[in-house]
Design a protein around this motif. Structure first.
Motif, PDB file in Angstrom:
ATOM      1  N   UNK A  77      -5.377  -0.972   8.725  1.00 57.66           N
ATOM      2  CA  UNK A  77      -5.079  -1.727   9.951  1.00 57.66           C
ATOM      3  C   UNK A  77      -5.209  -3.225   9.718  1.00 57.66           C
ATOM      4  N   UNK A  78      -6.202  -3.618   8.942  1.00 61.24           N
ATOM      5  CA  UNK A  78      -6.343  -5.052   8.616  1.00 61.24           C
ATOM      6  C   UNK A  78      -5.164  -5.530   7.793  1.00 61.24           C
ATOM      7  N   UNK A  79      -4.732  -4.700   6.862  1.00 56.90           N
ATOM      8  CA  UNK A  79      -3.590  -5.075   6.019  1.00 56.90           C
ATOM      9  C   UNK A  79      -2.349  -5.264   6.886  1.00 56.90           C
ATOM     10  N   UNK A  80      -2.145  -4.360   7.846  1.00 58.86           N
ATOM     11  CA  UNK A  80      -0.978  -4.472   8.729  1.00 58.86           C
ATOM     12  C   UNK A  80      -1.060  -5.728   9.588  1.00 58.86           C
ATOM     13  N   UNK A  81      -2.261  -6.026  10.096  1.00 57.89           N
ATOM     14  CA  UNK A  81      -2.464  -7.269  10.867  1.00 57.89           C
ATOM     15  C   UNK A  81      -2.089  -8.485  10.040  1.00 57.89           C
ATOM     16  N   UNK A  82      -2.376  -8.416   8.745  1.00 57.39           N
ATOM     17  CA  UNK A  82      -2.107  -9.553   7.857  1.00 57.39           C
ATOM     18  C   UNK A  82      -0.659  -9.583   7.374  1.00 57.39           C
ATOM     19  N   UNK A  83       0.176  -8.663   7.922  1.00 53.97           N
ATOM     20  CA  UNK A  83       1.603  -8.691   7.576  1.00 53.97           C
ATOM     21  C   UNK A  83       1.960  -7.949   6.300  1.00 53.97           C
ATOM     22  N   UNK A  84       1.033  -7.151   5.784  1.00 50.70           N
ATOM     23  CA  UNK A  84       1.338  -6.386   4.565  1.00 50.70           C
ATOM     24  C   UNK A  84       2.209  -5.174   4.910  1.00 50.70           C
TER      25      UNK A  84
ATOM     26  N   UNK B  41       0.492  -2.277  -6.366  1.00 51.99           N
ATOM     27  CA  UNK B  41       0.332  -1.483  -5.136  1.00 51.99           C
ATOM     28  C   UNK B  41      -1.103  -0.959  -5.036  1.00 51.99           C
ATOM     29  N   UNK B  42      -1.637  -0.927  -3.804  1.00 54.95           N
ATOM     30  CA  UNK B  42      -2.939  -0.282  -3.590  1.00 54.95           C
ATOM     31  C   UNK B  42      -2.667   1.166  -3.171  1.00 54.95           C
ATOM     32  N   UNK B  43      -3.011   2.140  -4.024  1.00 50.91           N
ATOM     33  CA  UNK B  43      -2.826   3.530  -3.634  1.00 50.91           C
ATOM     34  C   UNK B  43      -4.011   3.986  -2.780  1.00 50.91           C
TER      35      UNK B  43
ATOM     36  N   UNK C 154       0.854  -1.200   0.000  1.00 49.66           N
ATOM     37  CA  UNK C 154       0.000   0.000   0.000  1.00 49.66           C
ATOM     38  C   UNK C 154       0.883   1.241   0.000  1.00 49.66           C
ATOM     39  N   UNK C 155       0.480   2.273  -0.747  1.00 52.26           N
ATOM     40  CA  UNK C 155       1.125   3.584  -0.614  1.00 52.26           C
ATOM     41  C   UNK C 155       0.038   4.594  -0.272  1.00 52.26           C
ATOM     42  N   UNK C 156       0.196   5.252   0.876  1.00 51.92           N
ATOM     43  CA  UNK C 156      -0.862   6.088   1.437  1.00 51.92           C
ATOM     44  C   UNK C 156      -0.459   7.552   1.432  1.00 51.92           C
ATOM     45  N   UNK C 157      -1.291   8.379   0.819  1.00 54.41           N
ATOM     46  CA  UNK C 157      -1.095   9.828   0.954  1.00 54.41           C
ATOM     47  C   UNK C 157      -1.907  10.252   2.168  1.00 54.41           C
TER      48      UNK C 157
END
Ligand code: GDP
Ligand code: IMO
Ligand code: MG
Length: 428
Positions: free
Chosen positions: A208-215, A64-66, A29-32
């Motif tokens: 937050x779900x992505x981070x939990x899943x190790x992304x 990537x998910x922007x 993921x790339x987050x602005x």
């Protein structure tokens, strides 16, 4: 390395877009998280050159998910135009997510941005005129319009009407402009609803779900530390938190999730718009840097103000952002200089000051105290290992590293994607 923040250490245009692109193939993921289409990031991929404004630079990396998170201010017409332009060039933009809580820039915000600047006269900030400040002002004043409001016509009409009640007094009586009608704004915003709806989500939950899943999530800052509304050269700043703390509030991902903070810093300094700039050069050296570094704004085309590297600013950035790694960019631009001055401290009305002064007047009076470093004349654009750099260039980097207090993990030696020397892996 799940959550990484990447921000600018100076006054913007350090090369954050290129640094994000460098990491793009290794993140999910790339987050602005702040700012809007005031940003301008140039990314060079092979023979292609992209200029990104509202979209995170990570959109150029396949897979990537922007994400446009809640801290961003969104001009929806600009968003669609940018998506269309990238699509036309074959970039897959289908994964973009937009926070339901992001605030929307409307026609009246752009108008107020421009008239306010005109009204300020000599005291003007030199904004990009994109409506950024007035949109954040409405957010803080609790009269903003959010992305989610567009999907409820009744609420939208009420909110726009409420916001315009004050603004039309201002426009008519103070600025002598025409009033703006609720209908005109509501119709405009509603016309975007169908296309926007599939992109809108609870981006905090998703991340937050992505981070939990190790992304792996990369937060890409717009603007920079010295343009941050709290920590920059107020009032000559943008209206958002461009520092690393902004990544948490601007996305709904907690600070204790973030394990690395990368600051991008240019081998010299530039600034667009008004405000203090101790190392600014008004002579031919400044012209030389502007020409060699091609220092013209990606967003407004304005010539950037140029000056030597300012070590107290890098040190200040390291402190405010909790920088773990610096990416030094545009070292190649300095090639050919016999001596390279670096500001190591300031003289403020006869006193030596080692840190960025907290007082606005002191910073306005700050004169750089320079130390000179030896230059080099060899072309360094082909360097890929630290040892490929001439000794003088290595010494310059090591001196800047020592003065900043954090490691200089990568060094840009040209605009191309692969024109970089990596000393320490930025994600490992
Ligand atoms: P951003 O706003 O921080 O993303 O930076 P900009 O894109 O506005 O400005 C940086 C400019 O420098 C862009 O034109 C980049 O292509 C270019 N650039 C980035 N890194 C390097 C480098 O190491 N060397 C050179 N010569 N150009 C670079
Ligand atoms: P990137 O992300 C450089 C400056 C403007 C002005 C001030 C306020 O490309 O580094 P605003 O329109 O935000 O209210 O203007 O901030 N500014 C930037 N300068 N790079 C940027 O973005 C900037 N975004 C805003 O020139 O001085
Ligand atoms: Mg820029």
């Amino acid at each position: 390395m799940p959550a990484v923040v990447l921000i600018g250490a100076q006054w913007g245009d350090e090369g954050k877009g290129k640094a994000t692109d460098l990491l793009g193939s290794r993140v999910d993921y790339v987050v602005k998280f702040n700012g809007g289409n005031n940003a301008g990031h140039t990314v060079v991929v092979g023979d292609e050159k992209y200029a990104l404004h509202l979209l995170p630079s990570g959109i150029l990396s396949p897979g990537v998910v922007p994400v446009i998170a809640n801290g961003v201010v969104v001009d929806i017409e600009v968003l669609f135009n940018e998506l269309d332009a990238l699509s036309a060039r074959g970039v897959d933009v289908s994964r973009l997510l937009v926070s339901a809580n992001a605030h929307v820039i409307t026609h009246y915000h752009r108008t107020i941005d421009r008239v306010t600047e005109r009204f300020l006269g000599k005291r003007q900030i030199g904004t990009t005129g994109r409506g950024i400040g007035p949109t954040y002002a409405d957010k803080i004043n609790r009269v903003g319009i959010r992305v989610q409001d567009i999907f409820d016509e009744g609420i939208l009409r009420q909110k726009v009407e409420g916001a315009l009640e004050q603004k039309n007094h201002l426009l008519l009586k103070i600025y002598n402009r025409r009033a703006i009608s609720t209908e005109e704004i509501v119709d405009d915003l509603l016309s975007y609803a169908d296309r926007l709806r599939p992109m809108v989500s609870d981006t905090s939950l998703e991340l937050n779900r992505a981070l939990e899943a190790g992304r792996t999530v990369l937060f890409e800052g717009g603007q920079a530390t010295m343009l941050d509304v709290d920590h920059g050269t107020y009032p000559f700043v943008t209206s958002s938190n461009a520092t690393s703390g902004g990544a948490a509030t601007g996305s709904g991902v907690a600070p204790n999730r973030i394990d690395r903070v990368i600051a991008v810093v240019k081998a010299y300094t530039t600034r667009v718009g008004a405000g203090p700039f101790p190392t600014e050069l008004h002579d031919e050296s400044g012209e030389w840097l502007r020409g060699r570094g091609f220092e013209f704004g990606t967003t407004t085309g304005r010539p950037r103000r140029t000056g030597w590297y300012d070590a107290p600013i890098a040190r200040y950035s390291a402190r405010i952002n909790g920088v773990t790694d610096f990416v030094l960019t545009k070292l190649d631009v300095l090639t050919g200089l016999e001596r390279i001055p670096v500001a190591v401290a300031y003289d403020v009305d006869g006193r030596r000051v080692d840190e960025v002064p907290v007082s606005q007047s002191d910073f306005h009076h700050a004169k750089p105290i320079y130390e000179e470093f030896e230059g080099w004349s060899e072309d360094i654009s082909g360097a890929r290992e630290f040892g490929d750099l001439p000794k003088a260039a290595q010494d310059y980097v090591l001196a800047l590293e020592e003065m900043s207090g954090s490691r200089f993990s990568a060094i840009g030696v040209g605009p191309d994607r692969d024109a970089i020397v990596v000393r320490h892996d930025l994600l490992d």
